[in-house]
Design an enzyme around this catalytic site. Structure first.
Site, PDB file in Angstrom:
ATOM      1  N   ARG A   1       0.854  -1.191   0.000  1.00 23.36           N
ATOM      2  CA  ARG A   1       0.000   0.000   0.000  1.00 23.36           C
ATOM      3  C   ARG A   1       0.891   1.244   0.000  1.00 23.36           C
ATOM      4  NH1 ARG A   1      -5.141   1.539  -1.114  1.00 23.36           N
ATOM      5  NH2 ARG A   1      -6.169   2.671   0.553  1.00 23.36           N
TER       6      ARG A   1
ATOM      7  N   THR B   1      -9.612   0.371  -9.684  1.00 23.89           N
ATOM      8  CA  THR B   1      -8.711  -0.586  -9.058  1.00 23.89           C
ATOM      9  C   THR B   1      -8.748  -1.801  -9.959  1.00 23.89           C
ATOM     10  OG1 THR B   1      -9.220   0.319  -6.923  1.00 23.89           O
ATOM     11  CG2 THR B   1      -8.474  -1.946  -6.916  1.00 23.89           C
TER      12      THR B   1
ATOM     13  N   ASP C   1      -7.909   8.196   0.520  1.00 22.21           N
ATOM     14  CA  ASP C   1      -8.395   7.075   1.338  1.00 22.21           C
ATOM     15  C   ASP C   1      -8.133   7.292   2.824  1.00 22.21           C
ATOM     16  OD1 ASP C   1      -9.744   5.508  -0.431  1.00 22.21           O
ATOM     17  OD2 ASP C   1      -8.135   4.074  -0.782  1.00 22.21           O
TER      18      ASP C   1
ATOM     19  N   SER D   1      -7.720   0.775   3.393  1.00 20.87           N
ATOM     20  CA  SER D   1      -8.202   0.289   2.102  1.00 20.87           C
ATOM     21  C   SER D   1      -9.410  -0.621   2.289  1.00 20.87           C
ATOM     22  CB  SER D   1      -7.076  -0.500   1.428  1.00 20.87           C
ATOM     23  OG  SER D   1      -7.531  -1.123   0.251  1.00 20.87           O
ATOM     24  N   SER D   2     -10.114  -0.888   1.203  1.00 22.48           N
ATOM     25  CA  SER D   2     -11.177  -1.908   1.215  1.00 22.48           C
ATOM     26  C   SER D   2     -10.788  -3.118   0.387  1.00 22.48           C
ATOM     27  CB  SER D   2     -12.465  -1.320   0.617  1.00 22.48           C
ATOM     28  OG  SER D   2     -12.903  -0.224   1.353  1.00 22.48           O
TER      29      SER D   2
ATOM     30  N   GLY E   1     -13.607  -1.734  -6.876  1.00 20.65           N
ATOM     31  CA  GLY E   1     -14.918  -1.179  -6.557  1.00 20.65           C
ATOM     32  C   GLY E   1     -14.983  -0.344  -5.293  1.00 20.65           C
ATOM     33  N   GLY E   2     -13.842   0.177  -4.812  1.00 24.79           N
ATOM     34  CA  GLY E   2     -13.874   1.027  -3.613  1.00 24.79           C
ATOM     35  C   GLY E   2     -14.500   0.285  -2.453  1.00 24.79           C
TER      36      GLY E   2
HETATM   37  O1  DON Z   1      -7.996   0.909  -1.416  1.00 22.46           O
HETATM   38  C1  DON Z   1      -9.177   1.150  -1.621  1.00 22.46           C
HETATM   39  O2  DON Z   1     -10.081   0.670  -0.970  1.00 22.46           O
HETATM   40  C2  DON Z   1      -9.544   2.061  -2.772  1.00 22.46           C
HETATM   41  N1  DON Z   1      -8.458   2.936  -3.070  1.00 22.46           N
HETATM   42  C3  DON Z   1      -9.955   1.224  -3.930  1.00 22.46           C
HETATM   43  C4  DON Z   1     -10.442   2.028  -5.084  1.00 22.46           C
HETATM   44  C5  DON Z   1     -11.205   1.234  -6.060  1.00 22.46           C
HETATM   45  O3  DON Z   1     -11.473   0.080  -5.886  1.00 22.46           O
HETATM   46  C6  DON Z   1     -11.680   1.922  -7.250  1.00 22.46           C
HETATM   47  N2  DON Z   1     -12.257   0.956  -8.158  1.00 22.46           N
HETATM   48  N3  DON Z   1     -13.069   0.706  -8.796  1.00 22.46           N
END
Ligand code: DON
Length: 566
Positions: free
Chosen positions: A109, A379, A421, A450-451, A471-472
């Protein structure tokens, strides 16, 4: 003489895609290729967000490499063919289970630069300036991806120059872009112009499907990594170019930040569900803990008899999501800076207590659910398995689509906007609507929460599943629903990935549903008091299921995702 022989043996193969890798019967090259959504393989399988990246990984498997080799080659290829998320300027997590039964998790990360401060995104009145945490130079954390690739290399078999060659060729000679990429680049063009003083190759009006994208600067950066290893990125010319870029904007990353970056090997987060062992990512991702909480909260209920996406099953699964995400906001952050109560949050007693106010007749309310213990789109995911049974699950990100939209001048790669984040201000939602507080406040060297939920699953101690998604904040719920689709609802891999998904993250207090979510279920939930909101695609899941020694693969239909193998 012996030495000469060895070096002769380690020749870098030229980058040719063999049609037998895909098993499709179609010839494939970087100027003419198509994706494959599902296939059953015997010797090894790679599922990623782009056909060429899947093929690059599969090629390594065919050359005798293992799943770690394939993961490295695919990640490097994604950094070229999928600039919106594939990256060397971002970070990620790897979860793996080796053929010898060793569980591995690598945390690469991004970190906050040494000059970062807790209130760096607040204006004089104390208002959060998310434009700065999300866009341009100040939004970037110190990239971890290249360090992570080298940390995983100790488990791989092939030389770096073999693993990196597909990426170099794709950058140097170019490849044709997909319709989706053309549309994404066009939609971001204004921002490429705005957030760069040296115009990157991406900045062009009117990209079309079939255009060739050539990235000479990126090819040179990759060659420096090939020739100098990790130092080819974190020191020397590339590091100098990153710092120069920081000076053109208001960025904070220094030569020392880059030199000091280190991947952390973490203890995997493991739990059991209905006889399966789930192995996932611990903090600084919230993914593994959320997955464990949600699955354990629903474990004692007969989900199968409730049926797939009936009012009853969606309501139960939603209430588990609500409760788990409430804990995320309060308790989760970088474990090197904040004591995360992992054990308590996953304990049976806590899970039982957490569901004690669950009422199957009406909607819960997030105002009544607080974090239970007293005291975050672009992501990409890769799922890989080899013939020896090594399973590798990698999720990596720039955070938003094309990250900060700032490209390192003369180095050709995009930087992340991962600083968003962090909790830039207590209670202030980030770009995924996630809120947080002290646990996830900014501090120098700290990793932002993070997720991402790269996960592998064992059945009777043997490989069963490799899964993950972008997907955040919807990542943990997508992984949760995909695993349940397989284990509880007995779906095949394509259905498990492609059936509609829903998402609740405590706040805002609503269930988000994909367009194809059943109307009558939606109405049933609304009658119970739930607010339902529409949203586009939730997740892009890459799934491998191991059945009777064969690898069943599915790449999400929501994107250009594609399977490869042999
Ligand atoms: O680490 C995380 O949770 C976010 N930065 C992820 C971002 C993400 O999945 C965007 N995607 N579609």
């Amino acid at each position: 003489m012996k030495r000469l022989l060895l070096s002769l043996l380690i020749v870098t193969p030229s980058f040719t895609f063999s049609q037998s890798i895909v098993g499709s019967g179609k010839a494939i090259d970087p100027y003419k290729y198509s994706g494959h959504k599902d296939h059953v393989y015997k010797n090894g399988a790679v599922v990623t967000a782009h056909p060429l990246a899947s093929l690059a990984g599969a090629q390594m498997l065919k050359l005798g490499g293992n799943a770690f080799d394939a993961a490295i080659a695919s990640q490097l290829a994604l950094a070229v063919v999928y600039p919106g998320a594939g990256n060397i300027g971002g970070g990620g997590f790897l979860v793996a289970r080796t053929k010898d039964g060793k569980s591995i998790s690598l945390d690469y990360r991004e970190t906050a630069p040494a000059k970062a401060t807790r209130d760096m995104y607040l204006d004089a009145q104390g208002n959060a300036q998310t434009n700065l945490s999300q866009n341009g130079h100040l939004a970037s954390g110190v990239p971890g991806t290249v360090s992570g690739l080298f940390a995983s290399k100790k488990y791989a078999k092939l030389p770096l120059k073999t693993l990196i060659q597909p990426a170099i060729d794709l950058a140097e000679k170019g490849f044709v872009i997909t319709a989706r990429e053309a549309s994404n680049l066009n939609a971001t063009n204004d921002q490429f112009i705005k957030f760069n003083s040296l115009q990157p190759v991406f900045a062009k009006a009117g990209w079309k499907v079939g255009d060739t994208l050539i990235q000479k600067d990126l090819a040179n950066t990759l060659k420096r990594i090939r020739d100098n290893g990790e130092k080819g990125f974190y020191e020397g010319e590339t590091a100098r170019l990153i710092v120069e870029e920081m000076k053109r904007g208001n960025g904070l990353i220094t030569l020392a930040d880059l030199k000091n970056y280190k991947t952390r090997e973490r203890k995997t987060l493991e739990f059991n569900y209905k006889g399966y062992k789930i192995i996932s990512m611990p903090p600084p991702s919230s993914g593994g803990i959320l997955l464990a909480q949600m699955m354990k909260m629903v474990e004692k209920y007969p989900l199968k008899s409730y049926g797939f996406q009936t009012v009853k099953s969606v309501q139960l699964m939603t209430e588990a999501e609500r409760r788990a995400y409430a804990d995320r906001a309060e308790h989760l952050g970088d474990p090197d800076f904040w004591k995360v109560p992992v054990k308590t949050m996953m304990s049976d007693a806590y899970i039982t207590k957490r569901m004690s106010d669950y009422d199957s007749t009406k909607a819960g309310k997030s105002t009544n659910i607080k974090a239970g213990i007293i005291e975050s789109e672009e992501t990409t995911h890769l799922s890989i398995i080899d013939k020896w049974g090594n399973m590798v699950s990698v999720t990596t990100t720039l955070n938003g689509s094309y990250g900060s939209r700032t490209v390192v001048g003369d180095a050709g790669f995009l930087l992340n906007n991962e600083m968003d984040d962090f909790s830039v201000k207590p209670g202030m939602p980030n770009m995924y609507g996630a809120i947080g507080g002290e646990a996830n406040a900014i501090a120098p060297g700290k990793r932002m929460l993070s997720s991402m939920t790269p996960t592998v699953v064992l059945k009777d101690g043997k490989p069963f599943m490799v899964v993950g998604t972008p997907g955040g904040t919807t990542i943990p719920t997508s992984v949760y629903q995909t695993i349940i689709n397989i284990i509880d609802f007995g779906m095949n891999v394509s259905d498990a990935v492609n059936k509609p998904k829903f998402h609740h993250q405590w706040l805002p207090d609503e269930i988000l549903v994909e367009p194809t979510f059943k109307k009558e279920v939606r109405e049933g939930l609304e009658k119970m008091g739930y607010k339902i909101s529409d949203r586009n695609a939730i997740g892009r899941v890459e799934l491998i299921l191991i059945k009777k020694g064969m690898f069943e693969t599915a790449a999400d239909k929501r994107g250009d995702d594609s399977v490869a193998g042999y």
